[in-house]
Design a protein around this motif. Structure first.
Motif, mmCIF file in Angstrom:
data_model
loop_
_atom_site.group_PDB
_atom_site.id
_atom_site.type_symbol
_atom_site.label_atom_id
_atom_site.label_comp_id
_atom_site.label_asym_id
_atom_site.label_seq_id
_atom_site.Cartn_x
_atom_site.Cartn_y
_atom_site.Cartn_z
ATOM 1 N N ILE A 130 -46.180 -19.625 -0.921
ATOM 2 C CA ILE A 130 -46.578 -20.953 -1.377
ATOM 3 C C ILE A 130 -46.395 -20.943 -2.890
ATOM 4 O O ILE A 130 -46.840 -20.007 -3.565
ATOM 5 C CB ILE A 130 -48.043 -21.263 -1.031
ATOM 6 C CG1 ILE A 130 -48.234 -21.328 0.492
ATOM 7 C CG2 ILE A 130 -48.499 -22.567 -1.677
ATOM 8 C CD1 ILE A 130 -49.698 -21.381 0.905
ATOM 9 N N THR A 131 -45.736 -21.958 -3.420
ATOM 10 C CA THR A 131 -45.529 -22.008 -4.865
ATOM 11 C C THR A 131 -45.985 -23.349 -5.432
ATOM 12 O O THR A 131 -45.884 -24.382 -4.780
ATOM 13 C CB THR A 131 -44.047 -21.797 -5.243
ATOM 14 O OG1 THR A 131 -43.266 -22.891 -4.741
ATOM 15 C CG2 THR A 131 -43.522 -20.484 -4.683
ATOM 16 N N ILE A 132 -46.479 -23.287 -6.659
ATOM 17 C CA ILE A 132 -46.764 -24.475 -7.463
ATOM 18 C C ILE A 132 -45.938 -24.322 -8.732
ATOM 19 O O ILE A 132 -46.120 -23.360 -9.484
ATOM 20 C CB ILE A 132 -48.257 -24.592 -7.820
ATOM 21 C CG1 ILE A 132 -49.112 -24.730 -6.558
ATOM 22 C CG2 ILE A 132 -48.497 -25.780 -8.754
ATOM 23 C CD1 ILE A 132 -50.612 -24.656 -6.824
ATOM 24 N N THR A 133 -45.008 -25.251 -8.961
ATOM 25 C CA THR A 133 -44.109 -25.160 -10.105
ATOM 26 C C THR A 133 -44.307 -26.363 -11.015
ATOM 27 O O THR A 133 -44.272 -27.508 -10.560
ATOM 28 C CB THR A 133 -42.646 -25.079 -9.649
ATOM 29 O OG1 THR A 133 -42.471 -23.908 -8.832
ATOM 30 C CG2 THR A 133 -41.709 -24.986 -10.839
ATOM 31 N N LEU A 134 -44.536 -26.082 -12.299
ATOM 32 C CA LEU A 134 -44.803 -27.112 -13.288
ATOM 33 C C LEU A 134 -43.769 -27.031 -14.403
ATOM 34 O O LEU A 134 -43.455 -25.931 -14.882
ATOM 35 C CB LEU A 134 -46.190 -26.945 -13.916
ATOM 36 C CG LEU A 134 -47.405 -26.813 -13.017
ATOM 37 C CD1 LEU A 134 -47.706 -25.341 -12.729
ATOM 38 C CD2 LEU A 134 -48.617 -27.464 -13.673
ATOM 39 N N PRO A 135 -43.225 -28.172 -14.853
ATOM 40 C CA PRO A 135 -42.406 -28.132 -16.063
ATOM 41 C C PRO A 135 -43.264 -27.716 -17.244
ATOM 42 O O PRO A 135 -44.492 -27.893 -17.239
ATOM 43 C CB PRO A 135 -41.916 -29.586 -16.204
ATOM 44 C CG PRO A 135 -42.909 -30.406 -15.455
ATOM 45 C CD PRO A 135 -43.408 -29.535 -14.333
ATOM 46 N N ARG A 136 -42.631 -27.135 -18.242
ATOM 47 C CA ARG A 136 -43.381 -26.596 -19.383
ATOM 48 C C ARG A 136 -44.312 -27.635 -19.994
ATOM 49 O O ARG A 136 -45.449 -27.324 -20.371
ATOM 50 C CB ARG A 136 -42.395 -26.073 -20.435
ATOM 51 C CG ARG A 136 -43.034 -25.559 -21.709
ATOM 52 C CD ARG A 136 -42.025 -24.864 -22.597
ATOM 53 N NE ARG A 136 -41.606 -23.603 -21.993
ATOM 54 C CZ ARG A 136 -42.203 -22.431 -22.209
ATOM 55 N NH1 ARG A 136 -43.253 -22.365 -23.010
ATOM 56 N NH2 ARG A 136 -41.745 -21.344 -21.643
ATOM 57 N N GLU A 137 -43.854 -28.876 -20.078
ATOM 58 C CA GLU A 137 -44.679 -29.892 -20.734
ATOM 59 C C GLU A 137 -45.921 -30.257 -19.917
ATOM 60 O O GLU A 137 -46.885 -30.810 -20.457
ATOM 61 C CB GLU A 137 -43.860 -31.165 -21.012
ATOM 62 C CG GLU A 137 -43.304 -31.848 -19.784
ATOM 63 C CD GLU A 137 -41.919 -31.363 -19.393
ATOM 64 O OE1 GLU A 137 -41.235 -32.097 -18.662
ATOM 65 O OE2 GLU A 137 -41.523 -30.262 -19.837
ATOM 66 N N ALA A 138 -45.924 -29.931 -18.609
ATOM 67 C CA ALA A 138 -47.082 -30.229 -17.769
ATOM 68 C C ALA A 138 -47.984 -29.022 -17.576
ATOM 69 O O ALA A 138 -49.078 -29.154 -17.017
ATOM 70 C CB ALA A 138 -46.617 -30.753 -16.400
ATOM 71 N N ALA A 139 -47.545 -27.850 -18.008
ATOM 72 C CA ALA A 139 -48.316 -26.624 -17.796
ATOM 73 C C ALA A 139 -49.403 -26.478 -18.857
ATOM 74 O O ALA A 139 -49.194 -26.809 -20.023
ATOM 75 C CB ALA A 139 -47.397 -25.407 -17.836
ATOM 76 N N PRO A 140 -50.580 -25.974 -18.477
ATOM 77 C CA PRO A 140 -51.620 -25.706 -19.475
ATOM 78 C C PRO A 140 -51.166 -24.598 -20.420
ATOM 79 O O PRO A 140 -50.384 -23.719 -20.054
ATOM 80 C CB PRO A 140 -52.817 -25.272 -18.632
ATOM 81 C CG PRO A 140 -52.233 -24.788 -17.339
ATOM 82 C CD PRO A 140 -51.009 -25.602 -17.110
ATOM 83 N N ASN A 141 -51.679 -24.640 -21.644
ATOM 84 C CA ASN A 141 -51.223 -23.697 -22.668
ATOM 85 C C ASN A 141 -51.424 -22.243 -22.260
ATOM 86 O O ASN A 141 -50.581 -21.382 -22.560
ATOM 87 C CB ASN A 141 -51.943 -23.974 -23.997
ATOM 88 C CG ASN A 141 -51.431 -25.228 -24.685
ATOM 89 O OD1 ASN A 141 -50.297 -25.642 -24.463
ATOM 90 N ND2 ASN A 141 -52.270 -25.836 -25.502
#
Length: 217
Positions: A130-141
């Motif tokens: 199972i994966t959750i993939t976020l673009p860099r701009e949506a990822a928490p710091n």
């Protein structure tokens, strides 16, 4: 955002039993993300791939299954895909490999972090993820910390088990969640992951204080 809006959905299920070119199609379809090699004992007979992808805005949740293989993301795949995203990956099968110089030997039921703009190579006993993939701009710091590429959390710590259970429930209930609740559940997974990696000692004291603020919120 409408309370009744649904996530985007894509699904495919391909096997060598139904399509003699399934392995070639799989490798070609995956080529912008990974080079797939050493596919099982006899992939022409036993190969299959079963994948479901949900799009919650610009965040992607996926459930994937396939046979034993080696997945390599090197400079060519990084250049070809152009991805600058971060992935939380819950692996149910177990893997070992080299994640940009970090040796990884993950037992079944481990959550891994991958920065898609950096290389990785892993041998998986099976694709069962199972994966959750976020673009860099949506990822928490905190998740963008370079030290987290290749980091992992297993089911030993209680917070690790909670994270694993949450990601599993999120995957199984995704079709019924809708966009708003789906995004809320994904953000909850990120908070749990932050707590888990804080406990692992991977985060700095400043990041640790930020975690407590997130948990309270």
């Amino acid at each position: 955002m409408s309370a009744t809006a649904r996530p985007g959905l894509a699904r495919w299920n391909v096997s060598a039993a139904d399509d003699p070119d399934a392995v070639d199609r799989y490798r070609e379809g995956l080529s912008s993300l990974y080079e797939a090699s050493d596919l099982g004992a006899d992939p022409l007979i036993g190969f299959f791939t079963d994948n479901t992808i949900y799009e919650f805005g610009n965040i992607v949740l996926s459930r994937g299954r396939s046979i034993e293989q080696t997945l390599t993301r090197g400079p060519e795949e990084i250049r070809r895909s152009g991805l600058d995203s971060v992935t939380l990956l819950l692996d149910f099968a177990g893997m070992e490999g080299d994640i940009d110089g970090l040796s990884v030997n993950g037992r079944p039921g481990t959550v891994h972090v991958r920065h898609q703009n950096r290389p990785s190579r892993a041998r998986v006993a099976a694709v069962d993820v199972i994966t959750i993939t976020l673009p860099r701009e949506a990822a928490p710091n905190w998740l963008l910390d370079p030290r987290l590429h290749g980091a992992s959390i297993g089911s030993g710590p209680a917070i690790g088990r909670v994270l694993i259970n949450h990601m599993s429930a999120l995957s199984s209930t995704a079709p019924a969640l809708g966009l708003d609740r789906g995004l809320d559940s994904i953000h909850a997974a990120l908070v749990l992951a932050e707590k888990a990696f804080r406990n692992s000692g991977r985060l700095s004291s400043d990041q640790t204080r930020a975690v407590y603020g997130s948990i309270r919120a």
